[in-house]
Motif scaffolding. Structure first.
Motif, PDB file in Angstrom:
ATOM      1  N   MET A 128       0.836  -1.207   0.000  1.00 26.26           N
ATOM      2  CA  MET A 128       0.000   0.000   0.000  1.00 26.26           C
ATOM      3  C   MET A 128       0.867   1.253   0.000  1.00 26.26           C
ATOM      4  O   MET A 128       0.535   2.239  -0.656  1.00 26.26           O
ATOM      5  N   ALA A 138       1.977   1.710  -3.386  1.00 23.36           N
ATOM      6  CA  ALA A 138       0.896   2.294  -4.184  1.00 23.36           C
ATOM      7  C   ALA A 138       0.750   3.787  -3.896  1.00 23.36           C
ATOM      8  O   ALA A 138       0.446   4.576  -4.796  1.00 23.36           O
ATOM      9  N   LEU A 183       1.196   5.236  -7.315  1.00 25.09           N
ATOM     10  CA  LEU A 183      -0.111   5.455  -7.937  1.00 25.09           C
ATOM     11  C   LEU A 183      -0.898   6.603  -7.310  1.00 25.09           C
ATOM     12  O   LEU A 183      -2.037   6.847  -7.691  1.00 25.09           O
ATOM     13  N   ASN A 184      -0.316   7.225  -6.270  1.00 26.15           N
ATOM     14  CA  ASN A 184      -1.033   8.361  -5.692  1.00 26.15           C
ATOM     15  C   ASN A 184      -2.317   7.983  -4.974  1.00 26.15           C
ATOM     16  O   ASN A 184      -3.247   8.775  -4.903  1.00 26.15           O
ATOM     17  N   ILE A 185      -2.426   6.755  -4.505  1.00 23.85           N
ATOM     18  CA  ILE A 185      -3.607   6.388  -3.725  1.00 23.85           C
ATOM     19  C   ILE A 185      -3.340   6.782  -2.275  1.00 23.85           C
ATOM     20  O   ILE A 185      -2.250   6.516  -1.765  1.00 23.85           O
ATOM     21  N   GLY A 186      -4.316   7.397  -1.616  1.00 25.04           N
ATOM     22  CA  GLY A 186      -3.994   7.971  -0.302  1.00 25.04           C
ATOM     23  C   GLY A 186      -4.428   7.179   0.900  1.00 25.04           C
ATOM     24  O   GLY A 186      -5.064   7.723   1.786  1.00 25.04           O
ATOM     25  N   PHE A 187      -4.092   5.871   0.958  1.00 24.66           N
ATOM     26  CA  PHE A 187      -4.561   5.072   2.103  1.00 24.66           C
ATOM     27  C   PHE A 187      -4.203   5.705   3.442  1.00 24.66           C
ATOM     28  O   PHE A 187      -4.999   5.733   4.369  1.00 24.66           O
ATOM     29  N   LEU A 237      -4.981  13.179   1.522  1.00 27.01           N
ATOM     30  CA  LEU A 237      -5.908  12.533   0.607  1.00 27.01           C
ATOM     31  C   LEU A 237      -6.989  11.765   1.367  1.00 27.01           C
ATOM     32  O   LEU A 237      -7.639  10.888   0.829  1.00 27.01           O
TER      33      LEU A 237
END
Ligand SMILES: [Cu+2]
Lengths: 525, 94, 202
Positions: free
Chosen positions: A222, A225, A229-233, A238
């Motif tokens: 994560m 990612a 991928l710029n996913i903000g878990f 974000l």
């Protein structure tokens, strides 16, 4: 009993020659030694990094490096020592070499998977270490990769994350292999409760490897990612939750402490009865406490996050559970002490290590209870006290048990005896250096010196000098030990089948063992 | 190692019955969540998912026919996951 | 590799190994479910709103496809035990094709979303709130990882087809096929939970 006439595993001529006879061998004993050599090499790297830190801290202000380099050094020291050394450590080395022998089997259940685990270990290590040699700065997050810094920093965190992920795979596959081996390949007559204690601790460990490692795997993915991928878990900007990262990280990393320490306890449970000339006291209690530690150890991770801003309920629950998990560890200490009581103790090198293990492990464990108490934790959090605590547990626990194990099993592994005088000297120098290195850090932590800083106020100078000197003495001890073992493996006297009078199966077979350990699979009465 | 264990052959009919009930449960969960039940609908949907996975575990994955050991292990792993989830939520829901 | 004595066949042992691997996979997705749970707890309304963007029909169809494929692979194990190799290969091929159809659906589903500008870091998502960003982040990450498992499972099944044809897998030695089945069912179970969590919470 005398040594067998069949060629031993070191002399055996397989399909491949030279180095390939090692790196393509599926013999569990050779794989155990592959791990031994690779882990020892990385350990020297990690130890040098540690020494550099101690050199920096010998005086306030800049001594040999800038703050940034110091950050990189403690990060790499942590990643190497944790993921490359103590986590695989005892299971990969002694587990691979001795688990099949101790349960009366010819090999592990999946010999090829076993070799794959080693390859994954090497590949993971190469990826993790490559972060040092790429363009840009070395990782500076600490081995914990805390969010959100781990995806904001410009340093090479990515290879470190991916390397740790691959290393996790290696660890999982080893655990899987061991569980199936113990379920399916015990010698006829060896019921679960006749199995020696070292395999039992490996069994508990293997379940933790299997069920905790994937959590860190997905967490690291994560973070990858987040970066790629710029996913903000976990990124508050974000909508993510950075404290959640800490939860997931410690859901693995606390049980990981038991991945490290349970096999260490197993080694001690083999060494102590042999040199006390007595059966282990309370076999069942040790087995049950092993499984309890493995289980309860899952639910205490929050004690690493007391100051992270958790809810009151969590604080209470985690503190309570942390105190609870100390009970089964204490049970083991009582069992070992009761085994020593009225035994005819023979003081040889492995026993020196085992007894000093009890000493440092108790200090480590009790200082852990100090940290488990919420109010005190607030004061000691992120200070040198914590560093001292976990070095007493992880380095003291695993390291001393490892040296107990290597001096115990060395005659079996190489069929040679080592020089006892140099071995004892190495032990006393190492032990003294260890105490001098870490004891002042308890004081420094209480006095308020934070961890992970390259600088400190002048008041802390004297204790830091002591600590740094301790580091040099300890490394001197380490050098003595390694050189002694290295020379003895080449030129030592020939070892008998059972030099210490041990009662377990490895002391009934030839030293060094033949290719598939037993000429005939033993029946256990 | 000798391999004397008998392996039960599960009939196609059993599998087809399970398949049909799995599909029915799927449609049911879609239908239930279409009506507005507020927060209850997610609970219903997850309970149906749990029943479905129970069917897959016990029949498709043969837990029902296999040694008890496997069922105990699966139950243990699910218990562990649930406990970890609950304990994590101590920090959020309470 | 050095000697042949390792070539022993232990049905129970191999199956146990596969189950242990499945446990690892469960915990692997377990970590994601924790992240999903916490994120949803903190962004309940945004998650429900975002879920409306997903097409329940495609989701339902894909669920049913996976369920059928699970049944066919289970049946292939019965048929190899009944010594019907041809039927086994046929059932495995059906499973494989259903897997491909699942992925094709997924491809169009993702494609449509991306055309609408709904992907991590997109301008459209940036205009929505944090909750929506998180929802789609999790959606892509979890379904993507699941799709990766579908692909691995399909490779596993393809190898099984070859081995059944070669006679390497037969009525007395079929544990590998059983393990392939276990793996495929695991992928199915994960989807059984992903489906309501993403499609049915609107
Ligand atoms: Cu801890």
């Amino acid at each position: 009993m005398s040594n067998s006439n069949l060629p031993n595993y070191l002399e055996y001529k397989g399909k491949y020659k030279g180095i390939f006879a090692w790196i393509f061998s599926t013999d569990h004993k050779k794989i155990g030694l592959l791990y031994l050599y690779s882990i020892m090499s990385f350990f020297i790297v990690g130890a040098i990094l540690g020494l550099l830190m101690k050199l920096e801290l010998i005086a306030p202000g800049k001594t040999i490096m800038e703050a940034k380099s110091y950050n990189a050094v403690f990060t790499m020291h942590g990643i190497t020592m944790i993921f490359l050394i103590v986590v695989p450590g005892i299971p990969a080395i002694f587990g691979n070499f001795f688990l099949p022998i101790l349960i009366g089997a010819k090999d592990v259940f999946y010999p090829k998977l076993n070799l794959l685990s080693w390859w994954l270990y090497i590949i993971g290590a190469a990826i993790a270490l490559s972060s040092q040699f790429m363009n840009g700065a070395s990782p500076d997050t600490g081995w914990t990769f805390y969010a959100p810094y781990s995806f904001r920093t410009q340093s090479n965190v990515l290879p470190a994350l991916i390397g740790a992920f691959v290393l996790g795979f290696s660890s999982i596959l080893t655990g899987l292999n061991f569980i199936v081996t113990m379920h399916r390949m015990r010698a006829p007559g060896m019921g679960w409760f006749k199995m020696p204690l070292f395999p039992w601790t490996l069994y508990g460990t293997a379940w933790i490897q299997l069920l905790a490692t994937p959590v860190i795997g997905i967490t690291l993915l994560m973070v990858v990612a987040e970066r790629v991928l710029n996913i903000g878990f976990f990124d508050p900007a974000l909508g993510g939750d950075p404290v959640l990262y800490q939860h997931l990280f410690w859901i693995y990393s606390h049980p990981a402490v038991y991945i490290m320490i349970l096999p260490a306890m197993g080694v001690i449970s083999e060494v102590i009865p042999t040199f006390a000339k007595k059966e282990i006291f309370g076999y069942n209690a040790i087995v049950i406490s092993t499984l309890l530690i493995a289980f309860v150890g899952y639910f205490v991770w929050g004690h690493h996050m007391f100051t992270a801003g958790m809810s009151e309920t969590s604080l209470f629950a985690f503190s309570f559970l942390t105190f609870l998990v100390a009970i089964p560890s204490a049970i083991k200490i009582f069992n070992w002490l009761a085994t020593l009581y009225k035994g005819s103790i023979v003081l040889k090198t492995p026993m020196y290590w085992a007894v000093s293990f009890l000493f440092v492990f108790m200090i480590g464990g009790l200082s852990g209870l100090v940290l488990g108490a919420m109010a005190i934790n607030v004061h000691l959090h992120d200070t040198a006290f914590v560093v001292s605590h976990f070095h007493f547990i992880v380095f003291g626990g695993v390291g001393f048990a490892f040296f107990a194990g290597i001096h115990y099993w060395f005659p079996k592994i190489y069929g040679k005896m080592y020089d006892a005088w140099w071995a004892d000297t190495g032990w006393i120098v190492f032990f003294f250096g260890f105490l001098l290195l870490y004891t002042p850090m308890f004081y420094l932590g209480i006095a308020g010196m934070p961890r992970r800083y390259y600088d400190y106020v002048p008041e802390f100078h004297f204790a830091n000098i002591l600590s740094s000197f301790g580091a040099f003495i300890m490394i001197a001890g380490l050098v003595i030990i390694i050189i002694n073992l290295f020379r003895s493996a080449k030129n030592g006297e020939k070892a008998e089948v059972s030099p210490w009078g041990g009662q377990t199966l490895e002391w009934t077979i030839s030293s060094p063992p033949i290719l598939e350990n037993f000429e005939e699979i033993p029946e256990i009465k | 190692m000798e391999n004397s264990e008998e392996h039960k052959i599960v009939s196609f009919k059993t599998y087809l019955i399970i398949l049909v009930s799995l599909i029915c449960f799927t449609l049911l969960s879609v239908f239930v969540t279409k009506i507005d039940l507020g927060n209850i609908s997610i609970i219903v949907a997850l309970s149906i998912a749990a029943i479905k996975s129970l069917l897959v575990f016990s029949v498709f994955m043969h837990l029902y026919y296999d040694k008890k050991m496997y069922s105990i292990m699966v139950a243990g792993v699910i218990l562990l996951m649930t406990l970890v989830l609950i304990i994590t939520f101590l920090d959020y829901g309470f | 590799m050095e000697q042949d004595t390792h070539d022993h066949y232990d049905h129970e042992g191999s199956k146990l190994g596969m189950w242990l691997f499945i446990f690892t996979e469960l915990l692997f997705f377990g970590g994601l479910f924790i992240v999903y749970g916490v994120s949803r707890y903190k962004n309940g309304i945004a998650f429900s709103m975002s879920a409306e963007e997903l097409d329940v029909t495609i989701g339902t169809v894909n669920t049913i496809i996976l369920l059928i494929s699970s049944a066919t692979i289970a049946m292939s194990i019965s048929s190899i035990q009944m010594k019907k190799a041809k039927l086994t290969i046929a059932l495995l091929s059906v499973t494989l094709i259903l897997g491909i159809i699942f992925l094709i659906n997924k491809y169009f589903e993702w494609g449509a979303k991306i055309d609408h500008g709904l992907y991590p870091g997109s301008d459209v998502l940036q205009q929505f709130g944090n909750g929506e960003t998180l929802f789609f982040g999790l959606y892509y990450f979890m379904t993507g990882l699941h799709a990766l498992h579908i692909i691995i499972g399909m490779i596993f099944i393809a190898v099984m087809i070859v081995k059944v044809r070669n006679g390497k897998i037969h009525a007395d030695r079929f544990v590998q096929l059983e393990n392939a089945g276990l793996y495929w069912h695991l992928v199915d179970i994960i989807w059984i939970f992903l489906f309501p969590l993403f499609y049915l919470i609107a």
